[in-house]
Design an enzyme around this catalytic site. Sequence first.
Site, mmCIF file in Angstrom:
data_model
loop_
_atom_site.group_PDB
_atom_site.id
_atom_site.type_symbol
_atom_site.label_atom_id
_atom_site.label_comp_id
_atom_site.label_asym_id
_atom_site.label_seq_id
_atom_site.Cartn_x
_atom_site.Cartn_y
_atom_site.Cartn_z
ATOM 1 N N THR A 132 3.429 25.475 54.768
ATOM 2 C CA THR A 132 4.671 25.853 55.446
ATOM 3 C C THR A 132 4.411 26.621 56.741
ATOM 4 O O THR A 132 3.389 27.304 56.863
ATOM 5 C CB THR A 132 5.508 26.735 54.486
ATOM 6 O OG1 THR A 132 6.594 27.296 55.195
ATOM 7 C CG2 THR A 132 4.688 27.883 53.903
ATOM 8 N N ASP A 133 5.379 26.553 57.656
ATOM 9 C CA ASP A 133 5.268 27.356 58.880
ATOM 10 C C ASP A 133 5.473 28.847 58.593
ATOM 11 O O ASP A 133 5.185 29.693 59.445
ATOM 12 C CB ASP A 133 6.273 26.871 59.940
ATOM 13 C CG ASP A 133 7.730 26.914 59.494
ATOM 14 O OD1 ASP A 133 8.004 27.280 58.334
ATOM 15 O OD2 ASP A 133 8.605 26.578 60.323
ATOM 16 N N GLU A 134 5.985 29.174 57.383
ATOM 17 C CA GLU A 134 6.275 30.579 57.088
ATOM 18 C C GLU A 134 5.012 31.438 57.019
ATOM 19 O O GLU A 134 5.095 32.664 57.075
ATOM 20 C CB GLU A 134 7.056 30.702 55.774
ATOM 21 C CG GLU A 134 8.392 30.004 55.853
ATOM 22 C CD GLU A 134 9.425 30.478 54.844
ATOM 23 O OE1 GLU A 134 9.181 31.480 54.150
ATOM 24 O OE2 GLU A 134 10.472 29.829 54.752
ATOM 25 N N TYR A 157 6.546 34.617 48.772
ATOM 26 C CA TYR A 157 6.343 33.151 48.856
ATOM 27 C C TYR A 157 5.356 32.816 49.965
ATOM 28 O O TYR A 157 4.364 32.119 49.734
ATOM 29 C CB TYR A 157 7.684 32.439 49.104
ATOM 30 C CG TYR A 157 7.511 31.021 49.609
ATOM 31 C CD1 TYR A 157 7.008 30.023 48.786
ATOM 32 C CD2 TYR A 157 7.832 30.685 50.942
ATOM 33 C CE1 TYR A 157 6.820 28.718 49.264
ATOM 34 C CE2 TYR A 157 7.652 29.390 51.418
ATOM 35 C CZ TYR A 157 7.148 28.414 50.577
ATOM 36 O OH TYR A 157 6.959 27.136 51.039
ATOM 37 N N LYS A 161 1.539 31.161 49.834
ATOM 38 C CA LYS A 161 1.155 29.913 50.514
ATOM 39 C C LYS A 161 0.002 30.182 51.487
ATOM 40 O O LYS A 161 -0.909 29.354 51.638
ATOM 41 C CB LYS A 161 2.353 29.316 51.266
ATOM 42 C CG LYS A 161 3.464 28.768 50.393
ATOM 43 C CD LYS A 161 3.074 27.577 49.524
ATOM 44 C CE LYS A 161 2.839 26.312 50.288
ATOM 45 N NZ LYS A 161 2.631 25.147 49.386
#
Length: 354
Positions: A132-134, A157, A161
């Site tokens: 993810t870009d998060e 989260y 990741k």
Amino acid sequence: MKRILVTGGCGFIGANFVRRVLDLRPDWSIINLDALTYAGNYGNVRDLEGDRHRFVHGDIGDEELLADIFSEEGIAGVVHFAAESHVDRSILGPEAFVETNVTGTFRLLQASLESWREGKLDPDFRFLHVSTDEVYGSLGPEGLFTETTRYDPSSPYSASKAAADHFARAYHRTYGLSTIITNCSNNYGPYQFPEKLIPLMIFNIINERPLPVYGDGGNVRDWLFVEDHCDALLTVLENGRPGETYNIGGGAEKKNIEIVHIICDLMDERLDRPHGTSRKLITFVADRPGHDLRYAIDASKIEGELGWRPRHGFEDGIARTIDWYLDNMSWVEKITSGEYKRWMKENYGNRGTG
Ligand code: NAD
Ligand code: DAU
């Protein structure tokens, strides 16, 4: 027949990916390993069961099960979607995120490595870790995430990741396993669980429930139609370079409140309600703790190197998404029963889909 292992193939992106691959690659078959958590639904892929799609019900953290799956000769790739994926849940209960996203990913990497060392994998084996870009944290009003942006995760989260990404990269650098990482922006489309912004708004409008917008609705996300993400993943799996990272994004930045307004107006049209009816349901609620202000992706690497580009603009993608949900309300009713309903009630009272 080229055989790949897909993890989390009964969830939102995984189910779309399984469908897309079986459609586009007639000589491929898929082993779909999924634990069927609240977010996974076998019904998303049941119609695909057969020679080219085999479902295995189990946990990516189960070493014996992984050893059994990898005892098969010639697996050509792993596409790893399985994860706890919802930021709000990670704030309320981070442990499951560590177990699946970190430990589970580690176990899957380790099982792949052992099988590779035993010479069982296809010589062109690739492990595609879907991320993810998060992991990059939050942008201010300007700028884009590139593949070299420093990791700076804000939520449990995204921290989990990020940890998984580091393991995937380390397994390439240390052991030479052919891992590739993709970091993608917010997806939307068919089969997305209605705890996420877009399907939650659609579902609540249908049921004339409040539309909870966090803070002032000014946070920005970069939206990508799920089919375009699946095509990007297939491109990276086939042509990406091991050890590399590819950012994937839709180039469709929007404030949350803009998204909610667009959905409200389209839903009024579809449901034959007077213009402005759904907007009256908008309710500004307390902000998400640690809420990242803005995500935006620089996708020039995958575009330049591998020739991928999104084929759906936001207007097209959101119209398709709304129509899919309206045509599949029984799907939504079915998957939001049971454990999910109980959890929503405990944590949010009557605010959500429960
Ligand atoms: P999802 O929550 O819809 O699906 C996750 C799937 O994984 C479910 O089918 C679930 O049953 C399965 N699963 C969970 N824990 C498992 C375990 N321990 N063992 C086996 N299966 C397990 O998630 P999604 O939105 O489809 O996201 C898929 C992946 O893509 C995730 O890794 C996520 O981080 C990443 N991603 C998602 C987005 C997005 O916008 N949704 C964007 C970028 C990256
Ligand atoms: O950026 C990629 C990520 O996108 C993925 O890695 C995650 O798995 C996926 O869940 C998604 O994370 P977000 O937190 O951005 O998605 P979500 O749909 O939960 O929220 C989108 C935005 O809308 C975010 O700014 C929070 C806000 N929001 C969300 C919900 C559920 C609301 O304002 N109200 C809501 O009820």
